[in-house]
Design an enzyme around this catalytic site. Sequence first.
Site, mmCIF file in Angstrom:
data_model
loop_
_atom_site.group_PDB
_atom_site.id
_atom_site.type_symbol
_atom_site.label_atom_id
_atom_site.label_comp_id
_atom_site.label_asym_id
_atom_site.label_seq_id
_atom_site.Cartn_x
_atom_site.Cartn_y
_atom_site.Cartn_z
ATOM 1 N N ARG A 63 0.894 -1.211 -0.001
ATOM 2 C CA ARG A 63 0.014 -0.093 -0.065
ATOM 3 C C ARG A 63 0.841 1.280 0.146
ATOM 4 N NH1 ARG A 63 -3.183 -0.351 4.780
ATOM 5 N NH2 ARG A 63 -1.655 1.336 5.442
ATOM 6 N N TYR A 116 -15.592 20.363 -13.336
ATOM 7 C CA TYR A 116 -16.040 18.671 -13.517
ATOM 8 C C TYR A 116 -17.276 18.272 -12.618
ATOM 9 C CZ TYR A 116 -15.388 13.646 -13.991
ATOM 10 O OH TYR A 116 -15.563 12.261 -14.390
ATOM 11 N N ASP A 188 -7.104 21.377 -11.733
ATOM 12 C CA ASP A 188 -7.499 20.033 -12.573
ATOM 13 C C ASP A 188 -6.785 20.281 -13.983
ATOM 14 O OD1 ASP A 188 -8.289 18.174 -14.471
ATOM 15 O OD2 ASP A 188 -10.296 17.760 -13.149
ATOM 16 N N LYS A 213 -7.280 9.879 -18.762
ATOM 17 C CA LYS A 213 -7.405 10.586 -20.156
ATOM 18 C C LYS A 213 -6.289 10.500 -21.021
ATOM 19 C CE LYS A 213 -11.568 11.515 -18.693
ATOM 20 N NZ LYS A 213 -11.830 12.451 -17.728
HETATM 21 C C1 LIG Z 1 -12.745 12.560 -16.493
HETATM 22 C C2 LIG Z 1 -12.201 13.690 -15.614
HETATM 23 C C3 LIG Z 1 -12.068 13.423 -14.051
HETATM 24 C C4 LIG Z 1 -11.956 12.325 -13.568
HETATM 25 O O1 LIG Z 1 -11.384 11.472 -13.743
HETATM 26 P P1 LIG Z 1 -11.771 9.893 -13.452
HETATM 27 O O2 LIG Z 1 -10.454 8.903 -13.739
HETATM 28 O O3 LIG Z 1 -12.732 9.690 -14.570
HETATM 29 O O4 LIG Z 1 -12.219 9.754 -12.129
HETATM 30 C C5 LIG Z 1 -11.433 14.762 -13.607
HETATM 31 N N1 LIG Z 1 -11.403 15.944 -14.338
HETATM 32 C C6 LIG Z 1 -11.569 16.128 -15.575
HETATM 33 C C7 LIG Z 1 -11.737 17.609 -16.147
HETATM 34 C C8 LIG Z 1 -12.061 14.987 -16.386
HETATM 35 O O5 LIG Z 1 -12.351 15.078 -17.747
#
Ligand SMILES: *Cc1c(COP(=O)(O)O)cnc(C)c1O
Length: 398
Positions: A63, A116, A188, A213
């Site tokens: 962990r 988001y 983000d 992504k």
């Molecule tokens: C998809 C996304 C997230 C979250 O990511 P996950 O891996 O799906 O939890 C956060 N911020 C943005 C801008 C996103 O497009």
Amino acid sequence: MAEDHDDDENGHDESALTRLVHSGRDAGEQFGFVNPPVVRGSTVLFPDVASLTSGDARYTYGRHGSPTIRLLEEALAELEGGACTRLAPSGLAAISAALLAFVEAGDHVLVTDSVYRPTRRFCDRVLKRLGVETEYYDPVIGKGIEALMRENTRLVFTESPGSQSFEMQDIPAIAAAAHERGAWVLTDNTWATPLYFKPFDHGVDVSIQAATKYIVGHSDAMLGAMTANARAADRVKAIHTDFGLCPGPEDCYLALRGMRTMGVRLERHQQAGLEIARWLSGRPEVSRVLHPGLPEHPGHAIWQRDYTGASGLFSVILHPASREAVAAMLDGLKLFGLGFSWGGFESLVVPFDPSSYRSATTWNPEGPALRFHIGLEDVDDLKKDLAAGFERLNAYRG
Ligand SMILES: *Cc1c(COP(=O)(O)O)cnc(C)c1O
């Protein structure tokens, strides 16, 4: 695209494109193989009691990290230009943990209205229950955020551009105002990726990636990352430990593998995205294209000043059309998939409507809104697919 050469905290002065290929692997420790092994494991064995109790072993328990996790953390920290990276099993888990790293009951946090949506839900449900007040602000507020800062404002959360509506934020101005009042600045950074926006050069304390992504880049794993500057590093490390956030080694491996081609993938997403955005802006069915790389976008000047590129995600506002006409357009697309997420090799489209949950700004466009992710397909094939879609839209209108 200019390759930005920067001398980061690890002392590398090579281009980010070169570091993408060379960081996070060490052939000498991998029996000479180019790629690191996927190390699975919970228990770590110690050779003797002295090393078990010394507290300075490199690995102690699954962990708390493994070679596969560590290589990805080091590579991402280097790429973002931060002091340390900690991973989470999804982008949202990284966002939630990063927020909780800084707040306590009685605090006030400022969050962009373009955030988001699941981030917003976390604030409205979990932070609220813990006695933390969330106030949403106009994403293009810039320096005006000063007026919203309170004695108890603990952090400002940014996301630029908003991943549906594409408002560009003046992060340096927001960060200056926040730091003046002793608040942390989180971002983000998923849309730009660390290749096209260097958060720590623009005043950010913690940068979050939905690595799901573009970093993973192939729509085959979920992963999140929190990268902190030196000042925020202990907070991020502590929350990561306290939550026991440990993504699986296969997923970390896929992220390392995705990183190797991320430079060329993003260049291609950028080129194709801009070409299709320009083409869409000339279509009679389209009212506006929301792509910060286009000169007519209201945030274009900020994008030019602070960003070195654009990824393949943008939106359009159509002229008024019925729900059924839009469905006819989208349902028949052959190359564009209908689905959430983005950042993979494939093109996607989703209709979206944030009007019901915005609170600091109103979302009331002149027609239906569609978000596109432009993948790595041939651009002319994508245009043909969309042109046929517009024919269905027009036919439905009659
Ligand atoms: C998809 C996304 C997230 C979250 O990511 P996950 O891996 O799906 O939890 C956060 N911020 C943005 C801008 C996103 O497009």
